[in-house]
Write a protein that holds these residues in place. Structure first.
Motif, PDB file in Angstrom:
ATOM      1  N   PRO A 113      54.565  40.318 -21.383  1.00 50.11           N
ATOM      2  CA  PRO A 113      53.140  40.641 -21.258  1.00 50.11           C
ATOM      3  C   PRO A 113      52.213  39.421 -21.388  1.00 50.11           C
ATOM      4  N   PHE A 114      52.715  38.333 -21.959  1.00 48.57           N
ATOM      5  CA  PHE A 114      51.889  37.136 -22.152  1.00 48.57           C
ATOM      6  C   PHE A 114      51.966  36.172 -20.962  1.00 48.57           C
ATOM      7  N   LEU A 115      52.951  36.358 -20.094  1.00 46.77           N
ATOM      8  CA  LEU A 115      53.153  35.416 -18.981  1.00 46.77           C
ATOM      9  C   LEU A 115      52.223  35.762 -17.810  1.00 46.77           C
ATOM     10  N   THR A 116      50.943  35.566 -18.036  1.00 44.12           N
ATOM     11  CA  THR A 116      49.912  35.875 -17.035  1.00 44.12           C
ATOM     12  C   THR A 116      48.962  34.686 -16.905  1.00 44.12           C
ATOM     13  N   PRO A 117      48.249  34.585 -15.766  1.00 46.19           N
ATOM     14  CA  PRO A 117      47.279  33.491 -15.589  1.00 46.19           C
ATOM     15  C   PRO A 117      46.079  33.600 -16.534  1.00 46.19           C
ATOM     16  N   GLU A 118      45.886  34.753 -17.146  1.00 45.47           N
ATOM     17  CA  GLU A 118      44.794  34.903 -18.111  1.00 45.47           C
ATOM     18  C   GLU A 118      45.143  34.217 -19.442  1.00 45.47           C
ATOM     19  N   ILE A 119      46.430  33.965 -19.659  1.00 46.45           N
ATOM     20  CA  ILE A 119      46.865  33.359 -20.917  1.00 46.45           C
ATOM     21  C   ILE A 119      47.392  31.936 -20.711  1.00 46.45           C
ATOM     22  N   PRO A 125      48.109  28.490 -18.182  1.00 44.48           N
ATOM     23  CA  PRO A 125      47.644  27.835 -16.950  1.00 44.48           C
ATOM     24  C   PRO A 125      48.641  28.069 -15.812  1.00 44.48           C
ATOM     25  N   ASN A 126      48.127  28.176 -14.598  1.00 47.52           N
ATOM     26  CA  ASN A 126      48.977  28.432 -13.431  1.00 47.52           C
ATOM     27  C   ASN A 126      50.108  27.422 -13.296  1.00 47.52           C
ATOM     28  N   LYS A 127      49.857  26.158 -13.661  1.00 46.47           N
ATOM     29  CA  LYS A 127      50.893  25.127 -13.503  1.00 46.47           C
ATOM     30  C   LYS A 127      52.082  25.363 -14.436  1.00 46.47           C
ATOM     31  N   LEU A 128      51.867  26.094 -15.540  1.00 46.39           N
ATOM     32  CA  LEU A 128      52.975  26.369 -16.472  1.00 46.39           C
ATOM     33  C   LEU A 128      53.769  27.615 -16.095  1.00 46.39           C
ATOM     34  N   ALA A 147      58.571  30.997 -16.166  1.00 49.04           N
ATOM     35  CA  ALA A 147      59.392  32.023 -15.510  1.00 49.04           C
ATOM     36  C   ALA A 147      60.848  31.554 -15.431  1.00 49.04           C
ATOM     37  N   LYS A 148      61.041  30.289 -15.087  1.00 47.42           N
ATOM     38  CA  LYS A 148      62.401  29.741 -15.001  1.00 47.42           C
ATOM     39  C   LYS A 148      63.031  29.688 -16.397  1.00 47.42           C
TER      40      LYS A 148
END
Length: 197
Positions: free
Chosen positions: A100-106, A108-111, A116-117
């Motif tokens: 639930p924390f792996l979102t662009p709201e939390i 940065p897109n570059k991370l 995910a990997k």
């Protein structure tokens, strides 16, 4: 608690984190920097769970460390105390809790692609994932340290305990470095942070 956590977590992660802490009655303690660990999980003799996290971590590493420790709680509650600390049960708990924390709201897109990997098969420490570790380091306050891979071959550097080394050749992934005091060869991860001399 909200005001305290705002200092250490991404803003959108604060409320879900508070809910986890309250639901599981966890005693969270934010502590000074420890060299050997980012966080710790302990079940106290009273039965209460205590989680400690280093205050020196940037907000993304702080969140990952906190959820890492919660994954210990979930794994032990579900599977018992006979499991390996960072075995498959812990990995699955960590994946489930981090999702639930792996979102662009939390983050940065570059991370996000790196996370995910990493979370396909999370390791006991994000520091062992060299690419993710270097990417997360960009969010730390500036310091005078360099990574081993940035130090030219044959140049000297100092590690945290004061010992001085000379950088040598690269093995498959790690670098052979000679201790100035003993002449012994040690191997260093490419993303180990050292002080160039």
């Amino acid at each position: 608690m909200k005001d305290v956590l705002k200092k250490y977590l991404p803003e959108r992660a604060v409320q879900p984190t508070i809910q986890l802490i309250q639901k599981h009655r966890v005693q969270l303690q934010i502590v000074g920097q420890r060299k050997t660990r980012h966080g710790d999980y302990r079940k106290l003799p009273t039965g209460q769970v205590k989680i400690t996290v280093n205050a020196s971590l940037n907000q993304y590493k702080f969140l990952m460390t906190l959820i890492h420790e919660f994954a210990h709680l979930f794994a032990y509650e579900k599977y018992g105390n006979s499991i390996k600390p960072h075995g498959i049960e812990w990995k699955q708990s960590f994946q489930l809790l981090m999702l639930p924390f792996l979102t662009p709201e939390i983050f940065p897109n570059k991370l996000l692609p790196l996370l995910a990997k990493h979370f396909r098969n999370p390791t006991a420490s994000s520091d062992t994932d060299a690419v993710l570790s270097v990417a997360l380091k960009e969010f730390d306050p500036p310091n005078l340290k360099n990574y081993i891979f940035e130090i030219p071959m044959g140049k000297r550097f100092r590690i945290e305990n004061g010992r001085v080394f000379t950088k040598g050749k690269k093995r498959i992934k790690r670098y052979e470095c000679t201790c100035e005091h003993t002449g012994q060869i040690y191997v260093f991860q490419p993303h180990a942070e050292v002080e160039p001399l």
